[in-house]
Design a protein around this motif. Sequence first.
Motif, PDB file in Angstrom:
ATOM      1  N   UNK A 148       0.882  -1.288  -0.174  1.00 32.88           N
ATOM      2  CA  UNK A 148       0.030   0.115   0.046  1.00 32.88           C
ATOM      3  C   UNK A 148       0.924   1.414  -0.174  1.00 32.88           C
ATOM      4  N   UNK A 149       1.905   1.302  -0.746  1.00 23.17           N
ATOM      5  CA  UNK A 149       2.802   2.416  -0.862  1.00 23.17           C
ATOM      6  C   UNK A 149       2.490   3.191  -2.174  1.00 23.17           C
ATOM      7  N   UNK A 150       2.978   4.284  -2.548  1.00 27.41           N
ATOM      8  CA  UNK A 150       3.147   5.059  -3.944  1.00 27.41           C
ATOM      9  C   UNK A 150       4.413   4.392  -4.381  1.00 27.41           C
ATOM     10  N   UNK A 151       4.791   4.746  -5.735  1.00 27.85           N
ATOM     11  CA  UNK A 151       6.022   4.316  -6.276  1.00 27.85           C
ATOM     12  C   UNK A 151       6.469   5.305  -6.994  1.00 27.85           C
ATOM     13  N   UNK A 152       7.799   5.602  -7.346  1.00 28.39           N
ATOM     14  CA  UNK A 152       8.384   6.361  -8.261  1.00 28.39           C
ATOM     15  C   UNK A 152       9.795   5.822  -8.696  1.00 28.39           C
ATOM     16  N   UNK A 153      10.448   6.076  -9.860  1.00 27.78           N
ATOM     17  CA  UNK A 153      11.961   5.600 -10.020  1.00 27.78           C
ATOM     18  C   UNK A 153      12.436   7.152 -10.160  1.00 27.78           C
ATOM     19  N   UNK A 154      13.642   7.157  -9.551  1.00 29.67           N
ATOM     20  CA  UNK A 154      14.181   8.536  -9.635  1.00 29.67           C
ATOM     21  C   UNK A 154      15.717   8.559  -9.794  1.00 29.67           C
ATOM     22  N   UNK A 155      16.446   9.389  -9.902  1.00 24.76           N
ATOM     23  CA  UNK A 155      17.955   9.610 -10.481  1.00 24.76           C
ATOM     24  C   UNK A 155      18.270  11.125  -9.701  1.00 24.76           C
ATOM     25  N   UNK A 156      19.144  10.735  -8.677  1.00 25.21           N
ATOM     26  CA  UNK A 156      19.448  12.166  -8.140  1.00 25.21           C
ATOM     27  C   UNK A 156      20.795  12.801  -8.969  1.00 25.21           C
ATOM     28  N   UNK A 157      21.711  11.889  -9.583  1.00 23.80           N
ATOM     29  CA  UNK A 157      22.418  12.107 -10.501  1.00 23.80           C
ATOM     30  C   UNK A 157      21.779  13.173 -11.729  1.00 23.80           C
TER      31      UNK A 157
END
Length: 228
Positions: A148-157
């Motif tokens: 029951x979590x939201x989801x994203x893909x990220x790149x700090x770089x």
Amino acid sequence: MDENNRITITVCGDGGCGKSSITLRLVRSQWTHEYDPTIEDSYSVTRNIDGQSYFLMLTDTAGQEEYRGLWAASNLKSDAFLLVYDITQPNSLEALEYFMEMISMEEDSRIDEGKTPPVKIVAGNKCDLQGARQVRSQQGLEWARARKCGFMETSAREMVNIEETFALLVRRVVEARREAAHGAAALQPARTAALPPMNEKDTSSMNAMPEKEGMWRKRAFWKRLKCW
């Protein structure tokens, strides 16, 4: 600033997954490739989201196992949690179970107390390293949805979905608070005119509404609050 516009966010995850990089990208627009194990750092930043100004208080927590015991109880009181893993390290996704267990216990406690449950979003970091990817996007999404979590893909770089992820956290905290307020209002007893004292026969009708039913309805409302 209005207290309702203050939002506390705890960033957690395994060591080396990029928690500090994500946090510093948001707060200072910086990116560092050097890994320096964090015990705990606190930051604050103001962001305008949907025309409203919010004061975000972020805690970047320890990921290394030897430091996890230092998690302060105050971390679990946050309005939202960003659970970060590294898409090139499958073990970092498995490591989130440790944090989820603690957050789930805190969530149950808040539900029992009638408080707003925390928002949870999972972030698959380092999505710029596609050639080294070991965790598929679908796998991360399914892991998040199952809890029951939201989801994203990220790149700090590459500054991918950093601002968007924190904006989503804020929106869902605001939504959760609104749902909680509406639920509390709905649970308030209706105002009625004074009734004459019940006689002994009248008390038999009370069996139609067991004492526990009101509590069951209250818990059912909170259980319906999901973060996808």
